[in-house]
Design a protein around this motif. Structure first.
Motif, short mmCIF file in Angstrom:
data_model
loop_
_atom_site.label_atom_id
_atom_site.label_comp_id
_atom_site.label_asym_id
_atom_site.label_seq_id
_atom_site.Cartn_x
_atom_site.Cartn_y
_atom_site.Cartn_z
N PHE A 55 0.83 -1.20 0.00
CA PHE A 55 0.00 0.00 0.00
C PHE A 55 0.86 1.26 0.00
O PHE A 55 0.65 2.19 -0.78
CB PHE A 55 -0.92 -0.03 1.22
N GLU A 56 1.86 1.31 0.89
CA GLU A 56 2.73 2.48 0.97
C GLU A 56 3.47 2.70 -0.34
O GLU A 56 3.61 3.83 -0.81
CB GLU A 56 3.74 2.29 2.11
N GLY A 57 3.91 1.61 -0.95
CA GLY A 57 4.64 1.74 -2.20
C GLY A 57 3.77 2.25 -3.33
O GLY A 57 4.19 3.10 -4.13
N VAL A 58 2.54 1.76 -3.41
CA VAL A 58 1.63 2.21 -4.46
C VAL A 58 1.26 3.67 -4.27
O VAL A 58 1.21 4.44 -5.23
CB VAL A 58 0.36 1.32 -4.49
N VAL A 59 1.01 4.08 -3.03
CA VAL A 59 0.68 5.48 -2.76
C VAL A 59 1.82 6.39 -3.19
O VAL A 59 1.61 7.46 -3.76
CB VAL A 59 0.35 5.69 -1.27
N ARG A 60 3.05 5.98 -2.95
CA ARG A 60 4.20 6.77 -3.37
C ARG A 60 4.25 6.91 -4.88
O ARG A 60 4.63 7.95 -5.42
CB ARG A 60 5.50 6.13 -2.88
N LEU A 61 3.86 5.86 -5.58
CA LEU A 61 3.85 5.91 -7.04
C LEU A 61 2.87 6.94 -7.57
O LEU A 61 3.09 7.55 -8.62
CB LEU A 61 3.47 4.53 -7.61
N VAL A 62 1.79 7.13 -6.86
CA VAL A 62 0.71 8.00 -7.33
C VAL A 62 1.10 9.48 -7.26
O VAL A 62 0.56 10.31 -7.98
CB VAL A 62 -0.57 7.74 -6.52
N LEU A 63 2.03 9.83 -6.39
CA LEU A 63 2.39 11.23 -6.18
C LEU A 63 2.98 11.84 -7.45
O LEU A 63 3.91 11.31 -8.04
CB LEU A 63 3.41 11.35 -5.04
N GLY A 64 2.42 12.96 -7.87
CA GLY A 64 2.91 13.64 -9.06
C GLY A 64 2.21 13.15 -10.31
O GLY A 64 1.92 11.97 -10.46
N GLU A 65 1.89 14.05 -11.22
CA GLU A 65 1.10 13.69 -12.40
C GLU A 65 1.81 12.67 -13.28
O GLU A 65 1.21 11.71 -13.76
CB GLU A 65 0.78 14.95 -13.22
N ALA A 66 3.12 12.89 -13.53
CA ALA A 66 3.86 11.96 -14.38
C ALA A 66 3.91 10.57 -13.75
O ALA A 66 3.70 9.55 -14.41
CB ALA A 66 5.27 12.48 -14.63
N ALA A 67 4.20 10.55 -12.44
CA ALA A 67 4.25 9.27 -11.74
C ALA A 67 2.88 8.62 -11.70
O ALA A 67 2.76 7.40 -11.74
CB ALA A 67 4.79 9.48 -10.32
N SER A 68 1.82 9.42 -11.62
CA SER A 68 0.47 8.88 -11.58
C SER A 68 0.16 8.11 -12.85
O SER A 68 -0.44 7.03 -12.81
CB SER A 68 -0.55 10.01 -11.38
N ALA A 69 0.54 8.67 -13.99
CA ALA A 69 0.29 7.99 -15.26
C ALA A 69 1.03 6.65 -15.30
O ALA A 69 0.50 5.64 -15.78
CB ALA A 69 0.73 8.88 -16.42
N GLN A 70 2.24 6.64 -14.79
CA GLN A 70 3.01 5.40 -14.75
C GLN A 70 2.40 4.42 -13.75
O GLN A 70 2.41 3.21 -13.97
CB GLN A 70 4.47 5.70 -14.40
N ALA A 71 1.89 4.96 -12.65
CA ALA A 71 1.26 4.10 -11.64
C ALA A 71 0.04 3.40 -12.21
O ALA A 71 -0.22 2.24 -11.91
CB ALA A 71 0.87 4.94 -10.42
N VAL A 72 -0.72 4.11 -13.04
CA VAL A 72 -1.89 3.50 -13.69
C VAL A 72 -1.45 2.33 -14.57
O VAL A 72 -2.04 1.25 -14.53
CB VAL A 72 -2.66 4.54 -14.53
N LYS A 73 -0.39 2.53 -15.34
CA LYS A 73 0.12 1.47 -16.21
C LYS A 73 0.58 0.26 -15.40
O LYS A 73 0.51 -0.88 -15.86
CB LYS A 73 1.28 2.00 -17.05
N ALA A 74 1.05 0.53 -14.18
CA ALA A 74 1.55 -0.56 -13.33
C ALA A 74 0.44 -1.28 -12.58
O ALA A 74 0.70 -2.22 -11.84
CB ALA A 74 2.56 0.00 -12.33
N GLY A 75 -0.81 -0.84 -12.76
CA GLY A 75 -1.93 -1.52 -12.11
C GLY A 75 -2.34 -0.95 -10.77
O GLY A 75 -2.98 -1.64 -9.97
N ALA A 76 -2.01 0.32 -10.52
CA ALA A 76 -2.32 0.93 -9.22
C ALA A 76 -3.81 0.97 -8.94
O ALA A 76 -4.24 0.77 -7.80
CB ALA A 76 -1.74 2.34 -9.15
N ALA A 77 -4.62 1.22 -9.96
CA ALA A 77 -6.07 1.32 -9.76
C ALA A 77 -6.63 0.01 -9.19
O ALA A 77 -7.43 0.02 -8.25
CB ALA A 77 -6.76 1.66 -11.08
N LYS A 78 -6.20 -1.09 -9.74
CA LYS A 78 -6.68 -2.40 -9.26
C LYS A 78 -6.24 -2.65 -7.82
O LYS A 78 -7.03 -3.08 -6.98
CB LYS A 78 -6.15 -3.51 -10.16
#
Length: 214
Positions: A55-78
């Motif tokens: 959870f902590e790792g995924v939340v860190r990925l979401v920070l920042g617009e560019a990182a958010s787009a990458q987080a989506v590709k990595a499956g963060a939404a699921k």
């Protein structure tokens, strides 16, 4: 299953979620998603994973617009939606804040819309955690329902109407109420004929100005 069968390997993947390189974090999140997608046993998942660290790792990925787009590709939404109901109050607020960030980008909104659990889970959260959580949830549902008739039907089936009617008359934040009012107006055409929202009593209630104002 080669990786999943070894808790040390899974632990190493989770540790990479905190790597200094955003690319490493994204690749790790994507690989964790692939590993867990192949595990059907919930007990086995619990045995080999540290939910809080993931959870902590995924939340860190979401920070920042560019990182958010990458987080989506990595499956963060699921990951966020599937684990949402498992967290404590403070963690749930942070997850919903992450959902709020991700739903603002097209790929994030599409990813949440594609998850069958998204709408029912968000509806459950309304008025059950905190004012802030309700505000985040109402905003996410408003975005999702604005984008799809199917999502509006899913929200109605999940019982969102009753939750929203309670929300606009509650002591929740004004921002949460405004989002609820907008969502009620958006859902107006989807209300079943036999609901209180279409009754004479409702037409005379204090909720009407919130729902039918121009």
């Amino acid at each position: 299953m080669f990786v999943a069968a070894d808790s040390d390997r899974v632990g190493y993947l989770v540790s990479l979620l905190f790597h200094s390189s955003i690319d490493v974090r994204v690749d790790s999140a994507a690989l964790i998603e692939i590993v867990f997608a192949g595990i059907r046993s919930l007990d086995f998942r619990a045995q080999i994973s540290d939910a809080r660290k993931i959870f902590e790792g995924v939340v860190r990925l979401v920070l920042g617009e560019a990182a958010s787009a990458q987080a989506v590709k990595a499956g963060a939404a699921k990951v966020l939606i599937d684990r949402l109901v498992e967290f404590e109050k403070c963690d749930t607020e942070r997850v919903l804040a992450s959902v709020e960030l991700l739903r603002r980008i097209p790929s994030g909104l599409a990813a949440f819309a594609a998850r069958s659990l998204t709408v029912p889970t968000l509806v459950i959260i309304i008025l059950t955690i905190s004012d802030r959580a309700t505000e985040y949830t109402a905003g996410a549902l408003l975005s999702l329902c604005s984008n799809s008739e199917l999502t509006r039907r899913e929200a109605m089936a999940a019982g969102v109407l009753t939750k929203l009617l309670f929300l606009v008359q509650s002591y929740c934040t004004e921002r949460a109420k405004r989002k609820a009012q907008m969502l009620l107006k958006l859902l107006r055409d989807s209300w079943p004929e036999d609901t209180i929202a279409n009754s004479d009593d409702f037409a005379c209630s204090d909720v009407v100005p919130y729902c039918f104002c121009s």
